[in-house]
Design a protein around this motif. Structure first.
Motif, PDB file in Angstrom:
ATOM      1  N   TYR A   6     -17.687   4.133  -8.451  1.00 42.47           N
ATOM      2  CA  TYR A   6     -19.008   3.599  -8.154  1.00 42.47           C
ATOM      3  C   TYR A   6     -19.467   4.228  -6.851  1.00 42.47           C
ATOM      4  O   TYR A   6     -18.726   4.243  -5.865  1.00 42.47           O
ATOM      5  N   GLY A   7     -20.684   4.749  -6.843  1.00 40.40           N
ATOM      6  CA  GLY A   7     -21.198   5.397  -5.652  1.00 40.40           C
ATOM      7  C   GLY A   7     -22.696   5.586  -5.726  1.00 40.40           C
ATOM      8  O   GLY A   7     -23.365   5.043  -6.601  1.00 40.40           O
ATOM      9  N   ALA A   8     -23.210   6.380  -4.786  1.00 39.24           N
ATOM     10  CA  ALA A   8     -24.632   6.706  -4.726  1.00 39.24           C
ATOM     11  C   ALA A   8     -24.783   8.105  -4.144  1.00 39.24           C
ATOM     12  O   ALA A   8     -24.000   8.504  -3.281  1.00 39.24           O
ATOM     13  N   GLU A   9     -25.786   8.804  -4.598  1.00 40.94           N
ATOM     14  CA  GLU A   9     -26.004  10.180  -4.150  1.00 40.94           C
ATOM     15  C   GLU A   9     -26.484  10.250  -2.707  1.00 40.94           C
ATOM     16  O   GLU A   9     -26.511  11.325  -2.120  1.00 40.94           O
ATOM     17  N   ILE A  10     -26.849   9.139  -2.097  1.00 42.93           N
ATOM     18  CA  ILE A  10     -27.274   9.122  -0.694  1.00 42.93           C
ATOM     19  C   ILE A  10     -26.125   8.778   0.243  1.00 42.93           C
ATOM     20  O   ILE A  10     -26.304   8.703   1.449  1.00 42.93           O
ATOM     21  N   CYS A  11     -24.943   8.595  -0.299  1.00 46.34           N
ATOM     22  CA  CYS A  11     -23.753   8.260   0.477  1.00 46.34           C
ATOM     23  C   CYS A  11     -22.903   9.522   0.659  1.00 46.34           C
ATOM     24  O   CYS A  11     -22.448  10.107  -0.328  1.00 46.34           O
ATOM     25  N   PRO A  12     -22.676   9.960   1.896  1.00 45.45           N
ATOM     26  CA  PRO A  12     -21.936  11.208   2.109  1.00 45.45           C
ATOM     27  C   PRO A  12     -20.509  11.171   1.574  1.00 45.45           C
ATOM     28  O   PRO A  12     -20.025  12.160   1.029  1.00 45.45           O
ATOM     29  N   LEU A  29     -13.424  11.805 -14.781  1.00 50.43           N
ATOM     30  CA  LEU A  29     -14.211  10.973 -13.887  1.00 50.43           C
ATOM     31  C   LEU A  29     -15.372  10.331 -14.625  1.00 50.43           C
ATOM     32  O   LEU A  29     -16.171  11.010 -15.271  1.00 50.43           O
ATOM     33  N   GLU A  30     -15.463   9.016 -14.515  1.00 48.62           N
ATOM     34  CA  GLU A  30     -16.634   8.287 -14.978  1.00 48.62           C
ATOM     35  C   GLU A  30     -17.374   7.855 -13.716  1.00 48.62           C
ATOM     36  O   GLU A  30     -16.933   6.952 -13.005  1.00 48.62           O
ATOM     37  N   TYR A  31     -18.466   8.526 -13.418  1.00 45.40           N
ATOM     38  CA  TYR A  31     -19.239   8.245 -12.209  1.00 45.40           C
ATOM     39  C   TYR A  31     -20.348   7.261 -12.533  1.00 45.40           C
ATOM     40  O   TYR A  31     -21.098   7.444 -13.484  1.00 45.40           O
ATOM     41  N   LYS A  32     -20.436   6.203 -11.726  1.00 43.60           N
ATOM     42  CA  LYS A  32     -21.457   5.178 -11.921  1.00 43.60           C
ATOM     43  C   LYS A  32     -22.316   5.096 -10.662  1.00 43.60           C
ATOM     44  O   LYS A  32     -21.851   4.649  -9.622  1.00 43.60           O
ATOM     45  N   ASP A  37     -29.620   2.479 -11.836  1.00 43.17           N
ATOM     46  CA  ASP A  37     -30.230   1.455 -12.684  1.00 43.17           C
ATOM     47  C   ASP A  37     -29.667   0.084 -12.309  1.00 43.17           C
ATOM     48  O   ASP A  37     -28.597  -0.019 -11.715  1.00 43.17           O
ATOM     49  N   THR A  38     -30.389  -0.955 -12.657  1.00 46.36           N
ATOM     50  CA  THR A  38     -29.984  -2.305 -12.254  1.00 46.36           C
ATOM     51  C   THR A  38     -28.722  -2.775 -12.960  1.00 46.36           C
ATOM     52  O   THR A  38     -27.950  -3.544 -12.382  1.00 46.36           O
ATOM     53  N   ALA A  39     -28.480  -2.313 -14.176  1.00 45.79           N
ATOM     54  CA  ALA A  39     -27.273  -2.732 -14.890  1.00 45.79           C
ATOM     55  C   ALA A  39     -26.013  -2.268 -14.152  1.00 45.79           C
ATOM     56  O   ALA A  39     -25.054  -3.034 -13.995  1.00 45.79           O
ATOM     57  N   THR A  40     -26.025  -1.026 -13.681  1.00 47.15           N
ATOM     58  CA  THR A  40     -24.875  -0.504 -12.948  1.00 47.15           C
ATOM     59  C   THR A  40     -24.747  -1.193 -11.590  1.00 47.15           C
ATOM     60  O   THR A  40     -23.639  -1.499 -11.152  1.00 47.15           O
ATOM     61  N   LEU A  41     -25.855  -1.445 -10.933  1.00 50.77           N
ATOM     62  CA  LEU A  41     -25.819  -2.170  -9.663  1.00 50.77           C
ATOM     63  C   LEU A  41     -25.234  -3.566  -9.858  1.00 50.77           C
ATOM     64  O   LEU A  41     -24.367  -3.995  -9.087  1.00 50.77           O
TER      65      LEU A  41
END
Length: 107
Positions: A6-12, A29-32, A37-41
Motif C-alpha cells: 500500500y502506498g502513494a505516488e507522492i510518497c518518496p 508485487l501487487e501495488y495498491k 480510489d476510495t475503495a483502496t483507501l
C-alpha cells in the motif's frame, strides 16, 4: 514471493520501494495506490485503524506507508527486512515535501 504494497505516488519511500521491488524477478508485487480510489483507501484505513502494527505510526502523526503484507500474512513497514533490495542512488528529494505535513518526507 508475493508482496502486497500500500502506498502513494507522492510518497518518496513508496516510489523507491515500488521501483526496487519491481526490479526483482522473484517478487510478484501487487501495488495498491491509496490515493487512486476510495475503495483502496478504505481497505488501507481498515488495516491502519485496527492493526496494532500501526499504533506507533498513528501516535507520531504519520500515515503508515509504504505498508507491506507478505504472502504469509506478515505485515511490515520495512520490506528490506525480508527482501534484499537493489541499491540505487536516485535522488527522490523532490517528492519529500509532498508526503508529510512537516515536509520531512516521513509518511
Amino acid at each position: 514471493m508475493k508482496i502486497t504494497m500500500y502506498g502513494a505516488e507522492i510518497c518518496p519511500d513508496c516510489v523507491k520501494s515500488k521501483k526496487s521491488l519491481l526490479a526483482l524477478k522473484h517478487i510478484e508485487l501487487e501495488y495498491k495506490n491509496i490515493i487512486g480510489d476510495t475503495a483502496t483507501l478504505k481497505e488501507f484505513l481498515a488495516y491502519r485503524d485496527n492493526d496494532t502494527i500501526f499504533q506507533e505510526i498513528k501516535d507520531s502523526g504519520r500515515i503508515g506507508i509504504p505498508f507491506f503484507i507478505l504472502e504469509n500474512g506478515e505485515k511490515t513497514f520495512d520490506i528490506g527486512e525480508f527482501v534484499d533490495l537493489p541499491t540505487e542512488n536516485e535522488d527522490l528529494e523532490s517528492y519529500a515535501s509532498s508526503c508529510s505535513i512537516d515536509n520531512k518526507g516521513q509518511c
